[in-house]
Design an enzyme around this catalytic site. Structure first.
Site, PDB file in Angstrom:
ATOM      1  N   CYS A 135       0.523  -1.393   0.527  1.00  0.00           N
ATOM      2  CA  CYS A 135      -0.150  -0.086   0.054  1.00  0.00           C
ATOM      3  C   CYS A 135       0.822   0.978  -0.245  1.00  0.00           C
ATOM      4  CB  CYS A 135      -1.105  -0.023   1.170  1.00  0.00           C
ATOM      5  SG  CYS A 135      -2.153   1.132   1.621  1.00  0.00           S
ATOM      6  N   GLU A 207      -4.751  -3.854  -4.239  1.00  0.00           N
ATOM      7  CA  GLU A 207      -4.503  -2.714  -4.540  1.00  0.00           C
ATOM      8  C   GLU A 207      -5.430  -2.446  -5.951  1.00  0.00           C
ATOM      9  OE1 GLU A 207      -3.418   0.270  -3.387  1.00  0.00           O
ATOM     10  OE2 GLU A 207      -3.011  -0.741  -1.455  1.00  0.00           O
TER      11      GLU A 207
END
Length: 225
Positions: A135, A207
């Site tokens: 992330c 993601e």
């Protein structure tokens, strides 16, 4: 080769696909629809609450004081730097902090955060940073790429997003995460490294799913009543 260099070779093609995703492309060009950005904003805010829990788990499982301090600093940075960006945007959209916190997490948000927290709670400190790494690192990767687009940092709405994730401060967050990953990878067997690599690959796919969720205004495939 450092372990994170090996990781980057593996996941960079996945991360490069983020730059071709409509949400990121339009964000960089300043043409992203505000409703889609607001959907991302709400979902990412509650995602970051759970993401902060990962840093706190990391602090509790740290093997030395320096590592504990780094995790605590990363938790503080998420709560008071990254989430401040979200709160600032919320004010522009007349969304209160209470409304942000009461956001119903989307299917992807629940799946992604649950995956990371489960790994962090069940495994050792190496699982924690493997779950965290994608992330922070991929957002900095995106931010630095978008900052090279003419006018991206000056856009009246999305410029602050690009400036945040390409900033020296956020780049330092990323570097701290990379350092933690390389530290815990020292002395690991190939089997152990492959397992950690698999975590980073899977979070990289999550993601992409998060960008898809934002672009398509997704909540749940089966409506929640």
């Amino acid at each position: 080769m450092k372990f994170t260099e090996r990781l980057f070779e593996r996941v960079e093609p996945i991360w490069a696909s983020y730059l071709e995703h409509p949400f990121i492309e339009k964000l960089g060009k300043g043409t992203l629809e505000q409703e889609k950005f607001k959907h991302w904003l709400r979902q990412d805010y509650i995602y970051l609450i759970e993401y902060t829990r990962l840093f706190l788990i990391g602090a509790s499982k740290s093997t030395d004081l320096n590592m504990m301090t780094t995790y605590a600093d990363l938790a503080n940075g998420t709560l008071h730097t990254e989430m401040d960006l979200h709160r600032g945007y919320a004010k522009q959209f007349d969304i209160s902090e209470e409304e942000l916190q009461e956001t119903e997490p989307a299917e992807t948000t629940v799946a992604y955060t649950s995956y990371m927290l489960n790994l962090a709670q069940q495994g050792g400190i190496e699982n924690v940073i493997a779950a965290i790494l994608t992330c922070t690192w991929s957002y900095n990767y995106i931010g630095l790429k978008l900052a090279n687009i003419e006018g991206a940092t000056d856009h009246p709405l999305y410029g602050e997003w690009v400036k945040m994730y390409s900033s020296d401060e956020f780049t330092l967050f990323k570097e701290d995460c990379i350092e933690l990953m390389d530290k815990v990878a020292e002395g690991k067997t190939e089997e152990e490294l492959a397992r950690l690599e698999n975590i980073v690959v899977k979070t990289s796919y999550y993601e992409y799913m998060f960008w898809e969720m934002a672009e398509n205004l997704e909540t749940w495939s089966v409506p929640v009543k």
